[in-house]
Design a protein around this motif. Structure first.
Motif, PDB file in Angstrom:
ATOM      1  N   TYR A   1       0.843  -1.189   0.000  1.00  0.00           N
ATOM      2  CA  TYR A   1       0.000   0.000   0.000  1.00  0.00           C
ATOM      3  C   TYR A   1       0.887   1.251   0.000  1.00  0.00           C
ATOM      4  N   VAL A   2       0.408   2.273  -0.713  1.00  0.00           N
ATOM      5  CA  VAL A   2       1.095   3.563  -0.717  1.00  0.00           C
ATOM      6  C   VAL A   2       0.653   4.315   0.531  1.00  0.00           C
ATOM      7  N   ASP A   3       1.583   4.579   1.416  1.00  0.00           N
ATOM      8  CA  ASP A   3       1.248   5.196   2.693  1.00  0.00           C
ATOM      9  C   ASP A   3       0.762   6.633   2.503  1.00  0.00           C
ATOM     10  N   GLY A   4      -0.293   6.979   3.245  1.00  0.00           N
ATOM     11  CA  GLY A   4      -0.777   8.356   3.242  1.00  0.00           C
ATOM     12  C   GLY A   4      -1.578   8.757   2.026  1.00  0.00           C
ATOM     13  N   ARG A   5      -2.026   7.797   1.242  1.00  0.00           N
ATOM     14  CA  ARG A   5      -2.817   8.104   0.052  1.00  0.00           C
ATOM     15  C   ARG A   5      -4.077   7.254   0.045  1.00  0.00           C
ATOM     16  N   GLY A   6      -5.188   7.879  -0.307  1.00  0.00           N
ATOM     17  CA  GLY A   6      -6.444   7.155  -0.382  1.00  0.00           C
ATOM     18  C   GLY A   6      -7.597   8.099  -0.674  1.00  0.00           C
ATOM     19  N   TYR A   7      -8.760   7.522  -0.957  1.00  0.00           N
ATOM     20  CA  TYR A   7      -9.933   8.309  -1.333  1.00  0.00           C
ATOM     21  C   TYR A   7     -11.178   7.733  -0.651  1.00  0.00           C
ATOM     22  N   TRP A   8     -12.047   8.646  -0.247  1.00  0.00           N
ATOM     23  CA  TRP A   8     -13.396   8.280   0.198  1.00  0.00           C
ATOM     24  C   TRP A   8     -14.353   8.514  -0.971  1.00  0.00           C
ATOM     25  N   LEU A   9     -15.057   7.492  -1.387  1.00  0.00           N
ATOM     26  CA  LEU A   9     -16.108   7.640  -2.390  1.00  0.00           C
ATOM     27  C   LEU A   9     -17.411   7.852  -1.633  1.00  0.00           C
ATOM     28  N   ASP A  10     -17.910   9.072  -1.651  1.00  0.00           N
ATOM     29  CA  ASP A  10     -19.017   9.480  -0.792  1.00  0.00           C
ATOM     30  C   ASP A  10     -20.375   9.169  -1.420  1.00  0.00           C
ATOM     31  N   GLN A  11     -21.418   9.245  -0.549  1.00  0.00           N
ATOM     32  CA  GLN A  11     -22.814   9.065  -0.963  1.00  0.00           C
ATOM     33  C   GLN A  11     -23.050   7.694  -1.610  1.00  0.00           C
ATOM     34  N   GLN A  12     -22.532   6.659  -0.973  1.00  0.00           N
ATOM     35  CA  GLN A  12     -22.733   5.293  -1.443  1.00  0.00           C
ATOM     36  C   GLN A  12     -23.797   4.618  -0.582  1.00  0.00           C
ATOM     37  N   ILE A  13     -24.798   4.043  -1.227  1.00  0.00           N
ATOM     38  CA  ILE A  13     -25.939   3.463  -0.523  1.00  0.00           C
ATOM     39  C   ILE A  13     -25.738   1.958  -0.365  1.00  0.00           C
TER      40      ILE A  13
ATOM     41  N   ARG B   1      -8.251  20.335  -5.565  1.00  0.00           N
ATOM     42  CA  ARG B   1      -8.441  21.431  -4.606  1.00  0.00           C
ATOM     43  C   ARG B   1      -8.301  20.967  -3.155  1.00  0.00           C
ATOM     44  N   GLN B   2      -8.077  19.685  -2.945  1.00  0.00           N
ATOM     45  CA  GLN B   2      -7.947  19.163  -1.585  1.00  0.00           C
ATOM     46  C   GLN B   2      -6.481  18.872  -1.265  1.00  0.00           C
ATOM     47  N   ASN B   3      -6.103  19.161  -0.044  1.00  0.00           N
ATOM     48  CA  ASN B   3      -4.726  18.928   0.393  1.00  0.00           C
ATOM     49  C   ASN B   3      -4.608  17.781   1.393  1.00  0.00           C
ATOM     50  N   ALA B   4      -5.651  17.553   2.189  1.00  0.00           N
ATOM     51  CA  ALA B   4      -5.609  16.521   3.215  1.00  0.00           C
ATOM     52  C   ALA B   4      -5.997  15.167   2.629  1.00  0.00           C
ATOM     53  N   TRP B   5      -5.342  14.120   3.118  1.00  0.00           N
ATOM     54  CA  TRP B   5      -5.659  12.758   2.712  1.00  0.00           C
ATOM     55  C   TRP B   5      -6.312  12.013   3.869  1.00  0.00           C
ATOM     56  N   PRO B   6      -7.220  11.097   3.589  1.00  0.00           N
ATOM     57  CA  PRO B   6      -7.772  10.722   2.282  1.00  0.00           C
ATOM     58  C   PRO B   6      -8.683  11.815   1.724  1.00  0.00           C
TER      59      PRO B   6
END
Length: 238
Positions: free
Chosen positions: A75-87, A158-163
């Motif tokens: 895994y790449v440390d400190g990198r990731g994404y939240w995919l929001d609004q998932q039902i 436009r985002q700086n903080a991870w995830p």
């Protein structure tokens, strides 16, 4: 007594255009139902399919192919994404997408860790802990989910903080955000009760039955058009 009144050229053109449209839409919906059946069958078969190595996959896979794979890397440390609004099961949440570097591959791989509840107004869920060092991951290699409201341009830049948080998954935007090539598909991890995340992989698509219902509806419009055409031109004689 009734007699047939000869239809005008305009009436014939209107009827033929209507029939072509209604029958074309009915055929399209029926075809979509068959596509969705093949898609669901591929997902179901992937769970018990023989394990394939990620490194040996061809560069291009068919749209209906969902291989179950094993991938070694870290895994790449400190990198990731939240995919929001998932039902899931009628509840709103997020899917956690980690960044993985497969061994012997220049492309990064997004790994779907699973779904977690995230009600509107509640504190953001904690990012799941990831193992350090080389690991082997197993799961279904599937296309990224569609949908999501795409407004305001690229929110990742436009985002700086991870995830980082996103409403849709654009693999090109992710690649630009990570400054690296990214595989075109996701790895949907096998279920793990200890992870605390829900991993029930079913494609978020319209059910085949609904497509068939729409096909029947369009076909009924074609029949109705024929009936109306006949009724209007089969008049009582004075």
């Amino acid at each position: 007594m009734r007699r047939w009144r000869r239809p005008s050229a305009f009436a014939w053109i209107l009827l033929l255009l209507g029939l072509a449209a209604f029958l074309g839409l009915a055929r399209w919906q029926w075809g979509r139902a068959q596509e969705k059946e093949r898609l669901l069958a591929s997902y179901a078969a992937a769970a018990t399919a023989p394990l394939r190595q990620y490194a040996t996959l061809p560069a291009a896979l068919s749209a209906e192919e969902y291989p179950r794979i094993a991938a070694r890397g870290a895994y790449v440390d400190g990198r990731g994404y939240w995919l929001d609004q998932q039902i899931h099961a009628g509840r709103v949440g997020r899917r956690a997408l980690a960044v993985f570097r497969p061994s012997g591959d220049d492309r990064l791989l997004l790994v779907d860790l699973g779904w977690v509840a995230a009600p509107v107004g509640a504190p953001a869920p904690a990012w799941p802990p990831l193992p350090a060092g080389e690991v082997e991951l197993r799961g279904i290699y599937a296309p990224p989910p569609g949908g999501g409201l795409r407004v305001g341009g690229d929110a990742l830049a436009r985002q700086n903080a991870w995830p980082k948080l996103t409403l849709f998954l654009d693999m090109a935007a992710v690649a630009a955000d990570l400054h690296a090539a990214v595989a075109p598909r996701l790895l949907l991890l096998d279920a793990d009760p200890s992870s605390g995340l829900v991993r029930e992989w079913t494609p978020a698509v319209m059910a085949p039955e609904k497509h068939r219902g729409y096909a029947l509806q369009w076909f009924s419009f074609a029949v109705a058009a024929m009936v109306i055409f006949i009724v209007l031109h089969w008049r009582k004689s004075n």
